[in-house]
Enzyme design. Structure first.
Site, PDB file in Angstrom:
ATOM      1  N   LYS A 295       0.731  -1.157  -0.095  1.00  0.00           N
ATOM      2  CA  LYS A 295      -0.056  -0.084   0.024  1.00  0.00           C
ATOM      3  C   LYS A 295       0.839   1.280   0.039  1.00  0.00           C
ATOM      4  CE  LYS A 295      -2.548  -0.747   3.823  1.00  0.00           C
ATOM      5  NZ  LYS A 295      -3.569  -0.434   4.627  1.00  0.00           N
TER       6      LYS A 295
ATOM      7  N   LYS B 263       2.831   2.317   2.373  1.00  0.00           N
ATOM      8  CA  LYS B 263       2.524   2.793   3.638  1.00  0.00           C
ATOM      9  C   LYS B 263       3.758   2.186   4.627  1.00  0.00           C
ATOM     10  CE  LYS B 263      -1.788   4.113   5.051  1.00  0.00           C
ATOM     11  NZ  LYS B 263      -3.254   4.209   5.878  1.00  0.00           N
TER      12      LYS B 263
HETATM   13  N1  C2G Z   1     -10.207   6.882   8.999  1.00  0.00           N
HETATM   14  C1  C2G Z   1     -11.383   7.611   9.480  1.00  0.00           C
HETATM   15  N2  C2G Z   1     -11.079   9.045   9.887  1.00  0.00           N
HETATM   16  C2  C2G Z   1      -9.551   9.345  10.088  1.00  0.00           C
HETATM   17  C3  C2G Z   1      -8.485   8.376   9.416  1.00  0.00           C
HETATM   18  C4  C2G Z   1      -8.979   7.141   9.257  1.00  0.00           C
HETATM   19  O1  C2G Z   1     -12.492   7.156   9.255  1.00  0.00           O
HETATM   20  N3  C2G Z   1      -9.351  10.511   9.946  1.00  0.00           N
HETATM   21  C5  C2G Z   1     -10.656   5.427   8.666  1.00  0.00           C
HETATM   22  C6  C2G Z   1     -10.386   5.059   7.405  1.00  0.00           C
HETATM   23  O2  C2G Z   1     -11.289   5.544   6.450  1.00  0.00           O
HETATM   24  C7  C2G Z   1     -10.360   3.637   7.353  1.00  0.00           C
HETATM   25  C8  C2G Z   1      -9.773   3.262   8.622  1.00  0.00           C
HETATM   26  O3  C2G Z   1      -9.767   4.513   9.416  1.00  0.00           O
HETATM   27  O4  C2G Z   1     -11.502   3.078   7.176  1.00  0.00           O
HETATM   28  C9  C2G Z   1      -8.565   2.785   8.969  1.00  0.00           C
HETATM   29  O5  C2G Z   1      -7.698   3.856   8.574  1.00  0.00           O
HETATM   30  P1  C2G Z   1      -6.078   3.261   7.911  1.00  0.00           P
HETATM   31  O6  C2G Z   1      -5.343   2.674   8.840  1.00  0.00           O
HETATM   32  O7  C2G Z   1      -5.495   4.509   7.075  1.00  0.00           O
HETATM   33  O8  C2G Z   1      -6.440   2.344   6.575  1.00  0.00           O
HETATM   34  P2  C2G Z   1      -5.930   2.454   4.956  1.00  0.00           P
HETATM   35  O9  C2G Z   1      -4.656   2.499   4.981  1.00  0.00           O
HETATM   36  O10 C2G Z   1      -7.100   3.210   4.337  1.00  0.00           O
HETATM   37  O11 C2G Z   1      -6.441   0.759   4.833  1.00  0.00           O
HETATM   38  O12 C2G Z   1      -8.049  -2.929   2.254  1.00  0.00           O
HETATM   39  C10 C2G Z   1      -8.283  -1.614   2.772  1.00  0.00           C
HETATM   40  C11 C2G Z   1      -6.975  -0.775   3.414  1.00  0.00           C
HETATM   41  O13 C2G Z   1      -6.327  -1.904   4.266  1.00  0.00           O
HETATM   42  C12 C2G Z   1      -7.462   0.130   4.066  1.00  0.00           C
END
Ligand code: C2G
Length: 131
Positions: A45, A47
Site C-alpha cells: 500500500k 505505507k
Molecule cells: N479513518 C477515518 N478517519 C480518519 C482516519 C482514518 O475514518 N481521520 C478510517 C479510514 O477511512 C479507514 C480506517 O480508519 O476506514 C483505517 O484507516 P487506515 O489505517 O489509514 O487504513 P487504510 O490504509 O486506508 O487501509 O484494504 C483496505 C486498506 O487496508 C485500508
C-alpha cells in the site's frame, strides 16, 4: 440475530478517527472483525507504519468494539474473509467510497464519513489539528 461486520486498515498511531469508525462499525451489528494490514501488505500500500503488526494487533485487540483481529495480507482476500467469517456488513471510511462496491454481491457495503482533522500522517509529521 447476529450481524457480523468487517473493516480493514493499518491503524497506525491509533487516534480518534480510528476509534470513531470502529465504534460506528460495531454499532451496525454485534460482532466486529478487523482485518489489520501486515507490515508486508503496508509496503504494497506504499505505507510505512511506525508500529509493527504485532504491536498494532495488540492495540486494536484492546479496543472494546473489536471482537477479532485477522491479518490483511493482500488486496484479494476480502471475498474469502467475508465467506469465512460469515460477514453481513463491510465497512470502510468514505475515502474508499466506491472502491469495494464489488463486494455488494456478498454483503452490505457501507462507507462512513471520515473524522476530519486527524490522520496518522498528521501525527507522524507532528502537525496539530489546527494546521
Ligand atoms: N479513518 C477515518 N478517519 C480518519 C482516519 C482514518 O475514518 N481521520 C478510517 C479510514 O477511512 C479507514 C480506517 O480508519 O476506514 C483505517 O484507516 P487506515 O489505517 O489509514 O487504513 P487504510 O490504509 O486506508 O487501509 O484494504 C483496505 C486498506 O487496508 C485500508
Amino acid at each position: 440475530m447476529y450481524r457480523r461486520v468487517i473493516t480493514y486498515g493499518t491503524f497506525d498511531f491509533l487516534h480518534i478517527g480510528h476509534i470513531n469508525i470502529l465504534r460506528r462499525a460495531k454499532d451496525l451489528g454485534n460482532y466486529l472483525v478487523v482485518a489489520l494490514s501486515t507490515d508486508e501488505f503496508n509496503r504494497l500500500k506504499h505505507k510505512q507504519s511506525h508500529s509493527s503488526y504485532e504491536e498494532r494487533k495488540a492495540i486494536v485487540e484492546a479496543i472494546r468494539y473489536v471482537d477479532l483481529v485477522i491479518p490483511e495480507c493482500s488486496w484479494e482476500q476480502k471475498i474469502d474473509d467475508i465467506k469465512k467469517h460469515k460477514i453481513d456488513i463491510f465497512v470502510m471510511g468514505d475515502d474508499w467510497k466506491g472502491e469495494f462496491d464489488f463486494l455488494r454481491s456478498y454483503c452490505d457495503v457501507i462507507y462512513l464519513p471520515r473524522t476530519e482533522g486527524i490522520s496518522s500522517t498528521m501525527i507522524k509529521l507532528g502537525l496539530s489539528k489546527e494546521l
